[in-house]
Design an enzyme around this catalytic site. Structure first.
Site, mmCIF file in Angstrom:
data_model
loop_
_atom_site.group_PDB
_atom_site.id
_atom_site.type_symbol
_atom_site.label_atom_id
_atom_site.label_comp_id
_atom_site.label_asym_id
_atom_site.label_seq_id
_atom_site.Cartn_x
_atom_site.Cartn_y
_atom_site.Cartn_z
ATOM 1 N N HIS A 68 77.516 16.542 36.588
ATOM 2 C CA HIS A 68 76.358 16.803 37.452
ATOM 3 C C HIS A 68 76.566 16.243 38.855
ATOM 4 O O HIS A 68 77.133 15.175 39.050
ATOM 5 C CB HIS A 68 75.051 16.328 36.821
ATOM 6 C CG HIS A 68 74.880 14.850 36.639
ATOM 7 N ND1 HIS A 68 74.415 14.025 37.639
ATOM 8 C CD2 HIS A 68 75.066 14.050 35.554
ATOM 9 C CE1 HIS A 68 74.320 12.784 37.185
ATOM 10 N NE2 HIS A 68 74.716 12.768 35.923
ATOM 11 N N ASP A 182 78.040 8.073 38.859
ATOM 12 C CA ASP A 182 77.157 8.846 37.986
ATOM 13 C C ASP A 182 76.520 9.950 38.833
ATOM 14 O O ASP A 182 75.510 9.712 39.474
ATOM 15 C CB ASP A 182 76.093 7.932 37.386
ATOM 16 C CG ASP A 182 75.165 8.626 36.420
ATOM 17 O OD1 ASP A 182 75.438 9.782 36.053
ATOM 18 O OD2 ASP A 182 74.149 8.014 36.038
ATOM 19 N N GLU A 214 70.254 16.850 37.115
ATOM 20 C CA GLU A 214 70.433 16.225 35.797
ATOM 21 C C GLU A 214 69.555 14.992 35.641
ATOM 22 O O GLU A 214 68.976 14.758 34.574
ATOM 23 C CB GLU A 214 71.910 15.849 35.597
ATOM 24 C CG GLU A 214 72.276 15.424 34.188
ATOM 25 C CD GLU A 214 72.151 13.911 33.926
ATOM 26 O OE1 GLU A 214 72.386 13.479 32.779
ATOM 27 O OE2 GLU A 214 71.826 13.167 34.877
ATOM 28 N N GLU A 215 69.455 14.198 36.700
ATOM 29 C CA GLU A 215 68.767 12.910 36.609
ATOM 30 C C GLU A 215 67.251 13.041 36.448
ATOM 31 O O GLU A 215 66.573 12.064 36.178
ATOM 32 C CB GLU A 215 69.078 12.056 37.845
ATOM 33 C CG GLU A 215 70.542 11.666 38.001
ATOM 34 C CD GLU A 215 71.023 10.672 36.962
ATOM 35 O OE1 GLU A 215 70.233 10.299 36.059
ATOM 36 O OE2 GLU A 215 72.188 10.265 37.036
ATOM 37 N N ASP A 237 80.454 12.894 31.796
ATOM 38 C CA ASP A 237 79.470 12.034 32.462
ATOM 39 C C ASP A 237 79.923 10.581 32.388
ATOM 40 O O ASP A 237 81.088 10.288 32.077
ATOM 41 C CB ASP A 237 78.101 12.227 31.789
ATOM 42 C CG ASP A 237 76.927 12.022 32.744
ATOM 43 O OD1 ASP A 237 76.965 11.078 33.551
ATOM 44 O OD2 ASP A 237 75.964 12.800 32.672
ATOM 45 N N HIS A 325 73.070 3.425 37.768
ATOM 46 C CA HIS A 325 71.761 3.563 38.416
ATOM 47 C C HIS A 325 71.454 2.369 39.323
ATOM 48 O O HIS A 325 70.351 1.841 39.336
ATOM 49 C CB HIS A 325 70.654 3.774 37.373
ATOM 50 C CG HIS A 325 70.685 5.140 36.759
ATOM 51 N ND1 HIS A 325 69.546 5.813 36.364
ATOM 52 C CD2 HIS A 325 71.715 5.976 36.481
ATOM 53 C CE1 HIS A 325 69.887 6.989 35.872
ATOM 54 N NE2 HIS A 325 71.205 7.106 35.927
#
Length: 361
Positions: A68, A182, A214-215, A237, A325
């Site tokens: 992604h 990510d 995606e997130e 991922d 994140h």
């Protein structure tokens, strides 16, 4: 900075690109630049996911490999009278990692630098100091004295806010630090798999996808899968490692540098049993290091791909990544290289008969 080799230059361009969910244009263009020379065709779904198609030596099954494009970030929601920006997260954030971090606000007039702030601890009560500051009580300071001055910079509600961090090769050159691993690392693996398969020696048609959003709910993967209608799919991922202080093997078991993670289970997907056994056999036969893992929370694009059209056998292959994140995350280059090798060898073996056999109930 020391001169970067081809792989590191690609990873730097992908991770330096700014692209939170819903505004993935920069990383999409970088991915297109790198993958287009190895693709027969480039097209897009209506949400903006990029799809590179490459035919192999036989008209076999359709194989989808997806990373992604989007990263977690924020959105400006309002500008107060004193010129401070209020914001909301786009994607999952832990409030404790945000204060005093630099961000970039993407405006129509250009990029604006800001820093995340809150009420200083010096004036809080002893009890309040012990508690994390809620994100709703934070703001972004762009150095403006009032709302008018802030708006003259070009900032408006709805603008994307992106974490700021520069790609860094650590003192151990196999350890790489960047924002947005990510999941730009997944996009890079897709690109390098296409590069290694450029000779066409694969008995199938592969679709390399950079998905959007995606997130915020695996959205681009759903639309791209409906467009492609793949026979087999892999989400590439990032995953949780268990090799930092305070983490026990009850929390997470993978370590950086020990191989890509093959995910047996997460909150959105049960790995297809036939596909799982096939992937493990490939890794064992080719002596590619790997780690088996599960995660009770979170999920990858496989979560929506596997329930598209008539159902798609799917599996997630991830790279153990520290500090997900946040503004900066860390990977091991060996995991990256081994993931590329694994994906390439998996694709080379997925002919029509193999796919039919592993799909059988």
């Amino acid at each position: 900075m020391k001169k970067l080799d081809e792989t590191l230059s690609m990873l730097k361009e992908l991770t330096d690109a700014r692209g939170i969910s819903g505004e993935e244009a920069e990383p999409r263009e970088v991915m297109k630049t790198y993958i287009e020379p190895f693709a027969d065709e480039i097209f897009y779904d209506n949400l903006g996911s990029i799809i590179a198609k490459k035919k192999g030596s036989a008209d076999g099954p359709k194989i989808m490999i997806a990373g992604h494009l989007d990263e977690v970030g924020f959105m400006v929601t309002r500008i107060d009278d004193k010129g401070f920006l209020r914001f909301q997260p786009v994607g999952g954030w832990w409030g404790q990692v945000l204060l005093a971090q630099r961000v970039t606000i993407m405006t129509k007039s250009g990029n604006v630098t800001g820093i995340i702030g809150s009420k200083p601890p010096h004036i809080l009560s002893p009890e309040a100091r012990k508690k994390p500051v809620p994100i709703k009580d934070m703001y972004i300071d762009i150095g403006a004295s009032d709302r008018d001055e802030a708006m003259k910079t070009g900032v408006h509600p709805g603008d994307s806010v992106v974490p700021y961090f520069e790609f860094t090769v650590m003192s151990n050159p196999k350890m790489l630090l960047a924002k947005a691993f990510d999941n730009r690392v997944g996009c890079a693996i897709v690109i390098d798999a296409f590069r290694q398969l450029k000779d066409g020696h694969h008995p199938n048609t592969i679709y390399g996808v950079g998905t959007v959003q995606e997130e915020v709910g695996l959205r681009g993967a759903k639309t791209a899968a409906h467009l492609i209608e793949p026979d087999i799919a892999f989400a590439i991922d990032t995953g949780i490692p268990g090799d930092t202080p305070g983490v026990t093997d009850r929390d997470a078991i993978s370590s950086l540098g020990e191989g890509p993670q093959i995910i047996l289970y997460d909150a959105r997907t049960l790995a297809h049993r036939g596909l799982r056994e096939y992937v493990l056999n490939v890794a064992e036969k080719k002596k590619i290091p790997y780690q088996l893992d599960t995660t009770a929370g979170g999920g990858t694009d496989a979560g929506t791909i596997h329930i598209s059209h008539a159902g798609v056998p799917a599996l997630s292959i991830t790279i153990a990544t520290r500090y997900l994140h946040t503004h900066a995350s860390m990977i091991h280059r060996d995991d990256y290289e081994n993931a590329v090798t694994l994906v390439v060898e998996i694709i080379r073996g997925l002919d029509e008969k193999t796919v039919k056999d592993l799909i059988k109930p």
